[in-house]
Design an enzyme around this catalytic site. Structure first.
Site, PDB file in Angstrom:
ATOM      1  N   LYS A   9       0.816  -1.218   0.000  1.00 25.79           N
ATOM      2  CA  LYS A   9       0.000   0.000   0.000  1.00 25.79           C
ATOM      3  C   LYS A   9       0.846   1.262   0.000  1.00 25.79           C
ATOM      4  O   LYS A   9       0.568   2.203  -0.741  1.00 25.79           O
ATOM      5  CB  LYS A   9      -0.923   0.021   1.225  1.00 25.79           C
ATOM      6  CG  LYS A   9      -1.925  -1.096   1.286  1.00 25.79           C
ATOM      7  CD  LYS A   9      -2.927  -0.891   2.410  1.00 25.79           C
ATOM      8  CE  LYS A   9      -2.272  -0.792   3.781  1.00 25.79           C
ATOM      9  NZ  LYS A   9      -1.569  -2.022   4.175  1.00 25.79           N
ATOM     10  N   ARG A  84      -8.829   1.678   9.148  1.00 23.95           N
ATOM     11  CA  ARG A  84      -8.504   0.282   9.419  1.00 23.95           C
ATOM     12  C   ARG A  84      -9.623  -0.441  10.139  1.00 23.95           C
ATOM     13  O   ARG A  84      -9.541  -1.650  10.353  1.00 23.95           O
ATOM     14  CB  ARG A  84      -7.214   0.181  10.243  1.00 23.95           C
ATOM     15  CG  ARG A  84      -5.983   0.555   9.438  1.00 23.95           C
ATOM     16  CD  ARG A  84      -4.724   0.195  10.165  1.00 23.95           C
ATOM     17  NE  ARG A  84      -3.542   0.437   9.339  1.00 23.95           N
ATOM     18  CZ  ARG A  84      -2.305   0.143   9.704  1.00 23.95           C
ATOM     19  NH1 ARG A  84      -2.083  -0.426  10.881  1.00 23.95           N
ATOM     20  NH2 ARG A  84      -1.294   0.392   8.908  1.00 23.95           N
ATOM     21  N   ARG A 121      11.755  -7.504   5.618  1.00 22.01           N
ATOM     22  CA  ARG A 121      11.737  -6.055   5.467  1.00 22.01           C
ATOM     23  C   ARG A 121      12.632  -5.384   6.507  1.00 22.01           C
ATOM     24  O   ARG A 121      12.658  -5.752   7.664  1.00 22.01           O
ATOM     25  CB  ARG A 121      10.297  -5.537   5.612  1.00 22.01           C
ATOM     26  CG  ARG A 121      10.163  -4.043   5.412  1.00 22.01           C
ATOM     27  CD  ARG A 121       8.708  -3.630   5.329  1.00 22.01           C
ATOM     28  NE  ARG A 121       7.973  -3.842   6.570  1.00 22.01           N
ATOM     29  CZ  ARG A 121       6.717  -3.431   6.752  1.00 22.01           C
ATOM     30  NH1 ARG A 121       6.070  -2.835   5.773  1.00 22.01           N
ATOM     31  NH2 ARG A 121       6.125  -3.654   7.908  1.00 22.01           N
ATOM     32  N   ARG A 156      12.177  -3.865  11.874  1.00 20.47           N
ATOM     33  CA  ARG A 156      11.184  -3.281  12.757  1.00 20.47           C
ATOM     34  C   ARG A 156      10.782  -4.290  13.820  1.00 20.47           C
ATOM     35  O   ARG A 156      10.741  -5.495  13.571  1.00 20.47           O
ATOM     36  CB  ARG A 156       9.944  -2.867  11.963  1.00 20.47           C
ATOM     37  CG  ARG A 156      10.080  -1.514  11.334  1.00 20.47           C
ATOM     38  CD  ARG A 156       8.945  -1.155  10.401  1.00 20.47           C
ATOM     39  NE  ARG A 156       7.623  -1.554  10.851  1.00 20.47           N
ATOM     40  CZ  ARG A 156       6.497  -1.169  10.237  1.00 20.47           C
ATOM     41  NH1 ARG A 156       6.565  -0.403   9.173  1.00 20.47           N
ATOM     42  NH2 ARG A 156       5.325  -1.572  10.678  1.00 20.47           N
ATOM     43  N   ARG A 167      -0.075  -9.772  13.570  1.00 17.17           N
ATOM     44  CA  ARG A 167      -0.593  -8.604  12.862  1.00 17.17           C
ATOM     45  C   ARG A 167      -1.579  -9.006  11.776  1.00 17.17           C
ATOM     46  O   ARG A 167      -2.605  -8.356  11.573  1.00 17.17           O
ATOM     47  CB  ARG A 167       0.559  -7.806  12.235  1.00 17.17           C
ATOM     48  CG  ARG A 167       1.443  -7.086  13.232  1.00 17.17           C
ATOM     49  CD  ARG A 167       2.644  -6.479  12.547  1.00 17.17           C
ATOM     50  NE  ARG A 167       2.273  -5.404  11.638  1.00 17.17           N
ATOM     51  CZ  ARG A 167       3.052  -4.952  10.657  1.00 17.17           C
ATOM     52  NH1 ARG A 167       4.223  -5.523  10.432  1.00 17.17           N
ATOM     53  NH2 ARG A 167       2.661  -3.956   9.899  1.00 17.17           N
TER      54      ARG A 167
END
Length: 223
Positions: A9, A84, A121, A156, A167
């Site tokens: 996104k 969300r 990531r 992260r 998540r």
């Protein structure tokens, strides 16, 4: 733009916004800035994000309401990371009253690919830019430096395998109902996020144009 963590996104929102000369409004970026600045909201967000949970609706709605009131958003904007929840979506409908059509794009990616993307990531600890490519054998990035500012690339805290799966579970439980909320609208479209980024960008632009005109678009679906 809707879609689970890792769907792309942010990348696609940035590209589309830049091509149209409108701001990309990322709630994630705003929250990370608040964390870096050490504000009260930032501290709350830091603790919540580290647990892989969503920040409360009231906080997010207030942040977005204030941002959409700025001059650069009057001619249009791209929202990344908001809404969300259905509660946030109903609040956004109120904010959009009198501002023109709200076009909703869902970027679809399967969970196996999402876990792979998120677990590999890295982010810059200086500017927050995202990079990909973690050597899973030793857990270090193939490129330790940010290509934008030269900062250090780190994983992260919400991107380790266990938190990633949590998540995605939270997304399915709390955020996926947004598809049910929006898909009855003629301005809703889905785009295949498993394609190369340029193909996703092309399909996304076509879907947005089609949604605005009420036509069926390649790679998208009308409601």
């Amino acid at each position: 733009m809707l879609g689970p963590p890792g769907a792309g996104k942010g990348t696609q929102a940035e590209r589309f916004a830049a091509s149209r000369g409108i701001p990309k409004i990322s709630t994630g970026d705003m929250l990370r800035q608040a964390v870096q600045d050490g504000t009260a909201i930032g501290q709350l967000a830091k603790e919540t994000i580290a647990r892989g949970e969503l920040v409360s609706d009231d906080v997010m709605i207030g942040i977005v309401h204030d941002r959409l009131g700025l001059a650069d958003a009057r001619a249009g904007f791209v929202l990344d990371g908001f809404p969300r929840t259905v509660g946030q979506a109903t609040a956004l409908d109120v904010m959009m009253d009198g501002r023109g059509p709200l076009i909703v794009i869902e970027i679809v990616v399967d969970e196996v690919e999402l876990v792979r993307r998120l677990s590999s990531r890295m982010v810059c600890d200086v500017c927050g830019a995202t990079a990909h490519g973690v050597d899973r054998a030793n857990g270090v990035a193939a490129d330790r430096q940010c290509r934008l500012c030269g900062g250090k690339l780190v994983q992260r805290s919400d991107d380790d395998d266990a938190v990633v799966r949590d998540r995605l579970a939270i997304y399915r439980r709390q955020t996926k109902p947004l598809v049910d909320y929006y898909q009855v609208r003629p301005t809703f479209r889905s785009v295949d996020g498993l394609q190369p980024p340029d193909r996703v960008a092309a399909d996304l632009a076509a879907a947005i144009e089609a949604a605005g005109s009420g036509r069926t678009s390649p790679g998208g679906r009308p409601s």
